[in-house]
Design a protein around this motif. Structure first.
Motif, short mmCIF file in Angstrom:
data_model
loop_
_atom_site.label_atom_id
_atom_site.label_comp_id
_atom_site.label_asym_id
_atom_site.label_seq_id
_atom_site.Cartn_x
_atom_site.Cartn_y
_atom_site.Cartn_z
N MET A 99 -43.99 9.29 8.03
CA MET A 99 -43.70 10.38 7.11
C MET A 99 -42.19 10.49 6.88
O MET A 99 -41.77 10.80 5.78
N ARG A 100 -41.41 10.26 7.95
CA ARG A 100 -39.97 10.37 7.81
C ARG A 100 -39.46 9.40 6.75
O ARG A 100 -38.68 9.76 5.88
N ARG A 101 -39.92 8.16 6.82
CA ARG A 101 -39.48 7.14 5.85
C ARG A 101 -39.94 7.50 4.43
O ARG A 101 -39.19 7.37 3.48
N LEU A 102 -41.19 7.95 4.31
CA LEU A 102 -41.71 8.33 3.01
C LEU A 102 -40.91 9.48 2.41
O LEU A 102 -40.54 9.44 1.24
N HIS A 103 -40.63 10.50 3.22
CA HIS A 103 -39.81 11.61 2.72
C HIS A 103 -38.43 11.14 2.32
O HIS A 103 -37.90 11.57 1.29
N LEU A 105 -37.51 8.14 1.29
CA LEU A 105 -37.58 7.33 0.06
C LEU A 105 -37.88 8.18 -1.18
O LEU A 105 -37.30 7.96 -2.24
N LEU A 106 -38.78 9.13 -1.06
CA LEU A 106 -39.20 9.89 -2.23
C LEU A 106 -38.29 11.08 -2.55
O LEU A 106 -38.19 11.46 -3.71
N ILE A 107 -37.66 11.65 -1.55
CA ILE A 107 -36.91 12.88 -1.79
C ILE A 107 -35.41 12.69 -1.67
O ILE A 107 -34.66 13.13 -2.53
N LYS A 138 -29.32 19.98 0.75
CA LYS A 138 -29.87 21.02 1.62
C LYS A 138 -31.19 21.54 1.07
O LYS A 138 -32.14 21.74 1.83
N LEU A 139 -31.28 21.73 -0.22
CA LEU A 139 -32.53 22.19 -0.82
C LEU A 139 -33.63 21.14 -0.69
O LEU A 139 -34.79 21.46 -0.44
N ARG A 140 -33.24 19.87 -0.84
CA ARG A 140 -34.23 18.80 -0.67
C ARG A 140 -34.71 18.75 0.77
O ARG A 140 -35.89 18.51 1.03
#
Length: 122
Positions: free
Chosen positions: A1-5, A7-9, A30-32
């Protein structure tokens, strides 16, 4: 999940050189980051829904609260200049703040699992 977040965010917002930009970039980052905590809460609510066929919103509250606590820590570290690893009494204070926040908010995370699991068994 860390990698996916990541990459996507986080990754799509970087500049061409990956320099991170100025103050506006810091706010957006910070908002992301807060958004990632919110999405984690949504994932956990979906997990509760798939396991127990009900949800309570408590995991969403927990992860959003954790995101706000991390955001507060980042702001305090920026204002005080303790951006790197701390030592001495500041480190002790950080540990006390961490465990206190986890003790207070941890019940919100565990409550639906314990409540719904006990209902599912009986």
């Amino acid at each position: 999940m860390r990698r996916l977040h990541h990459l996507l965010i986080f990754a799509p917002g970087r500049g061409a050189r990956g320099d991170g930009g100025g103050d506006k970039r810091k706010v957006n980052r910070k908002l992301r980051g807060l958004f990632v905590f919110f999405i984690s809460g949504v994932y956990h609510e979906v997990l509760l829904l798939s396991l127990f066929r009900r949800t309570s919103g408590e995991n969403l509250l927990f992860f959003t609260l954790q995101g706000l606590i991390v955001l507060l820590e980042i702001n305090v570290r920026e204002k005080t200049g303790y951006k790197q690893d701390v030592s001495g009494w500041i480190k002790v204070l950080c540990y006390v703040c961490f465990w206190t926040s986890l003790a207070v908010s941890g019940r919100v995370f565990l409550a639906p699992f314990l409540r719904f699991f006990s209902i599912a068994i009986f």
